[in-house]
Structures are given as structure tokens and as C-alpha cells.
Write a protein that holds these residues in place. Structure first.
Motif, PDB file in Angstrom:
ATOM      1  N   ARG A  26       3.325  -0.989   5.693  1.00 31.99           N
ATOM      2  CA  ARG A  26       4.047  -0.181   4.713  1.00 31.99           C
ATOM      3  C   ARG A  26       3.743  -0.672   3.305  1.00 31.99           C
ATOM      4  O   ARG A  26       3.610  -1.866   3.062  1.00 31.99           O
ATOM      5  N   ARG A  30       7.742  -2.110  -5.124  1.00 27.99           N
ATOM      6  CA  ARG A  30       9.185  -2.134  -5.309  1.00 27.99           C
ATOM      7  C   ARG A  30       9.558  -1.605  -6.698  1.00 27.99           C
ATOM      8  O   ARG A  30      10.537  -2.034  -7.281  1.00 27.99           O
ATOM      9  N   HIS A  37      12.174   3.949  -6.007  1.00 28.35           N
ATOM     10  CA  HIS A  37      12.190   4.007  -4.540  1.00 28.35           C
ATOM     11  C   HIS A  37      13.602   3.757  -3.997  1.00 28.35           C
ATOM     12  O   HIS A  37      13.773   3.213  -2.910  1.00 28.35           O
ATOM     13  N   LYS A  39      16.017   5.671  -2.830  1.00 27.91           N
ATOM     14  CA  LYS A  39      16.472   6.294  -1.586  1.00 27.91           C
ATOM     15  C   LYS A  39      15.774   5.713  -0.356  1.00 27.91           C
ATOM     16  O   LYS A  39      16.131   6.033   0.764  1.00 27.91           O
ATOM     17  N   ASP A  40      14.813   4.823  -0.586  1.00 28.32           N
ATOM     18  CA  ASP A  40      14.097   4.190   0.522  1.00 28.32           C
ATOM     19  C   ASP A  40      14.354   2.684   0.564  1.00 28.32           C
ATOM     20  O   ASP A  40      13.517   1.905   1.016  1.00 28.32           O
ATOM     21  N   ARG A  43      11.920   0.135  -1.690  1.00 25.17           N
ATOM     22  CA  ARG A  43      10.510  -0.095  -1.351  1.00 25.17           C
ATOM     23  C   ARG A  43       9.866   1.234  -0.985  1.00 25.17           C
ATOM     24  O   ARG A  43      10.467   2.074  -0.325  1.00 25.17           O
ATOM     25  N   CYS A  44       8.635   1.416  -1.431  1.00 21.53           N
ATOM     26  CA  CYS A  44       7.910   2.659  -1.157  1.00 21.53           C
ATOM     27  C   CYS A  44       7.900   2.932   0.355  1.00 21.53           C
ATOM     28  O   CYS A  44       7.642   2.029   1.148  1.00 21.53           O
ATOM     29  N   PRO A  45       8.152   4.169   0.755  1.00 22.40           N
ATOM     30  CA  PRO A  45       8.217   4.487   2.179  1.00 22.40           C
ATOM     31  C   PRO A  45       6.865   4.773   2.845  1.00 22.40           C
ATOM     32  O   PRO A  45       6.802   4.909   4.069  1.00 22.40           O
ATOM     33  N   ARG A  46       5.799   4.840   2.078  1.00 25.76           N
ATOM     34  CA  ARG A  46       4.514   5.240   2.659  1.00 25.76           C
ATOM     35  C   ARG A  46       3.976   4.179   3.607  1.00 25.76           C
ATOM     36  O   ARG A  46       3.970   2.992   3.307  1.00 25.76           O
ATOM     37  N   GLU A  47       3.502   4.665   4.743  1.00 21.42           N
ATOM     38  CA  GLU A  47       2.946   3.789   5.771  1.00 21.42           C
ATOM     39  C   GLU A  47       1.481   4.102   5.986  1.00 21.42           C
ATOM     40  O   GLU A  47       1.050   5.250   5.818  1.00 21.42           O
ATOM     41  N   CYS A  91       0.038   1.739  -1.405  1.00 23.45           N
ATOM     42  CA  CYS A  91      -0.450   3.094  -1.162  1.00 23.45           C
ATOM     43  C   CYS A  91      -1.244   3.470  -2.412  1.00 23.45           C
ATOM     44  O   CYS A  91      -1.035   2.897  -3.492  1.00 23.45           O
TER      45      CYS A  91
END
Length: 121
Positions: A26, A30, A37, A39-40, A43-47, A91
Motif C-alpha cells: 500500500r 501520509r 487522506h 477518510k483513509d 494514509r493513501c488507500p492505493r494498493e 503510488c
């Protein structure tokens, strides 16, 4: 014949895999990209290999790059020499935005260039 072979110079696949594994696949941004970020969980939600939900979709391919935005401005050969602990998974969107912010900060810190005495009026 020895079976312990050193990877050829420039082979960073093993290092990339270690950085991505340490990040649990992931993005580790930050908020240095300009997004909080929130709502996540901050931390960035991209995986890695996940799909983007916006901006054209497509697969996300994480990159291993310096964790410190200032280190992103180092020449490539200096970035390549950084130890694993100084790298993070990014990402592409967070990496590009963080790099742009680091460049902007650096440019603001550099004093304006004075013209040569030859050209002063």
C-alpha cells in the motif's frame, strides 16, 4: 561453482519487492502529496495492482522512492544508493505530487540570481 551470485548492477527488483512488502503493498503517503487522506486513516488507500477509481482508472503500480521528499530531488545515482530504510512505497499520483511540492519548496528557498556586473545598469 558457487551458487551465490550477486545481481547485476542496476537490478533493483529485490529491493523494490522488499520496500513494497514492508509497506504491505500500500502507498505510504501520509499527506505530503497535498491530500490529507483523512477518510483513509491518514494514509493513501492505493494498493499495488489495485484499480484506480478516478483519473482514467487502470492498475496502480507502486514505486519505491525516497521517503523524505527532499531526497526525491537528489540525482538518480544518489537516490539509487539510499538504503532500504530511507525508501517508501508510493503510488504514482502521490509520488508526482510530492515531488512537485519538494521542487516548489526548493525553488522558494533558492535566492534569486543576480545579473552579472557586466549587465547592471
Amino acid at each position: 561453482m558457487s551458487t551465490n551470485r550477486t545481481p547485476p548492477l542496476g537490478d533493483t527488483t529485490g529491493l523494490w519487492q522488499q520496500v513494497i512488502a514492508a509497506a504491505a503493498g500500500r502507498c505510504q503517503c501520509r499527506g505530503t502529496c497535498g491530500k490529507n487522506h483523512a477518510k483513509d486513516g491518514g494514509r493513501c488507500p492505493r494498493e499495488h495492482a489495485g484499480y484506480r477509481h478516478r483519473h482514467g482508472g487502470g492498475l496502480v503500480h507502486l514505486v519505491a522512492a525516497p521517503a523524505d521528499p527532499a531526497d526525491m530531488l537528489l540525482p538518480d545515482h544518489r537516490q539509487a544508493a539510499l538504503p532500504k530504510r530511507a525508501l517508501a512505497a508510493w503510488c504514482p499520483d502521490c509520488h508526482q505530487a510530492t515531488l512537485a511540492a519538494a521542487r516548489k519548496t526548493w525553488q522558494a528557498a533558492v535566492p534569486p540570481v543576480e545579473p552579472d556586473a557586466l549587465f547592471k545598469i
